[in-house]
Write a protein that holds these residues in place. Sequence first.
Motif, PDB file in Angstrom:
ATOM      1  N   SER A  35      42.849  32.383  37.532  1.00  0.00           N
ATOM      2  CA  SER A  35      43.941  32.428  38.499  1.00  0.00           C
ATOM      3  C   SER A  35      44.197  31.035  39.065  1.00  0.00           C
ATOM      4  CB  SER A  35      43.577  33.374  39.650  1.00  0.00           C
ATOM      5  OG  SER A  35      43.326  34.668  39.176  1.00  0.00           O
ATOM      6  N   LEU A  64      47.188  33.535  42.450  1.00  0.00           N
ATOM      7  CA  LEU A  64      48.438  33.615  41.700  1.00  0.00           C
ATOM      8  C   LEU A  64      48.129  33.866  40.232  1.00  0.00           C
ATOM      9  CD1 LEU A  64      50.135  30.381  43.098  1.00  0.00           C
ATOM     10  CD2 LEU A  64      50.393  32.711  43.950  1.00  0.00           C
ATOM     11  N   ASP A  65      49.012  34.581  39.567  1.00  0.00           N
ATOM     12  CA  ASP A  65      48.860  34.719  38.114  1.00  0.00           C
ATOM     13  C   ASP A  65      49.565  33.530  37.456  1.00  0.00           C
ATOM     14  OD1 ASP A  65      51.630  35.265  37.904  1.00  0.00           O
ATOM     15  OD2 ASP A  65      51.310  37.427  37.871  1.00  0.00           O
ATOM     16  N   ASP A  67      52.337  33.169  35.627  1.00  0.00           N
ATOM     17  CA  ASP A  67      53.778  33.041  35.854  1.00  0.00           C
ATOM     18  C   ASP A  67      54.082  32.535  37.266  1.00  0.00           C
ATOM     19  OD1 ASP A  67      54.370  33.877  33.279  1.00  0.00           O
ATOM     20  OD2 ASP A  67      54.599  35.979  33.868  1.00  0.00           O
ATOM     21  N   GLU A  68      53.355  33.019  38.237  1.00  0.00           N
ATOM     22  CA  GLU A  68      53.548  32.567  39.618  1.00  0.00           C
ATOM     23  C   GLU A  68      53.158  31.095  39.774  1.00  0.00           C
ATOM     24  OE1 GLU A  68      52.773  36.767  41.977  1.00  0.00           O
ATOM     25  OE2 GLU A  68      51.046  35.575  41.290  1.00  0.00           O
ATOM     26  N   THR A  71      55.914  28.928  38.332  1.00  0.00           N
ATOM     27  CA  THR A  71      57.009  28.881  39.301  1.00  0.00           C
ATOM     28  C   THR A  71      56.671  27.934  40.446  1.00  0.00           C
ATOM     29  OG1 THR A  71      57.686  31.131  38.749  1.00  0.00           O
ATOM     30  CG2 THR A  71      58.421  30.258  40.875  1.00  0.00           C
ATOM     31  N   ALA A  72      55.438  27.986  40.934  1.00  0.00           N
ATOM     32  CA  ALA A  72      55.011  27.118  42.035  1.00  0.00           C
ATOM     33  C   ALA A  72      55.082  25.648  41.637  1.00  0.00           C
ATOM     34  CB  ALA A  72      53.591  27.479  42.470  1.00  0.00           C
TER      35      ALA A  72
END
Length: 91
Positions: A35, A64-65, A67-68, A71-72
């Motif tokens: 993660s 967060l995974d 994909d998150e 995005t971050a």
Amino acid sequence: MTRGGAYACRTAGPAVTDGGPRWRDARERARAEQSWKIQPKRSGDTAMLHRGGCTLYNSDLGFLDRDEAITAMREPGIEPCEICRPETELT
């Protein structure tokens, strides 16, 4: 095993079905390693993205995974940690 062990007698208390605290800790560490986490912005600093197991920012919440985390990294004001280098797992 003795009464306090992972295979304690059922009459000594509730049955341990998950392998006990040692296994739970190992699972949590494995989850953290797969993660990411964001260290919030402090005055004058930018927010920082870390691998879940990075010891520079200790937090057991808000993982967060993948994909998150991607995005971050696209967000302005979030930089990758120079020690754990979270972006290497995101490309």
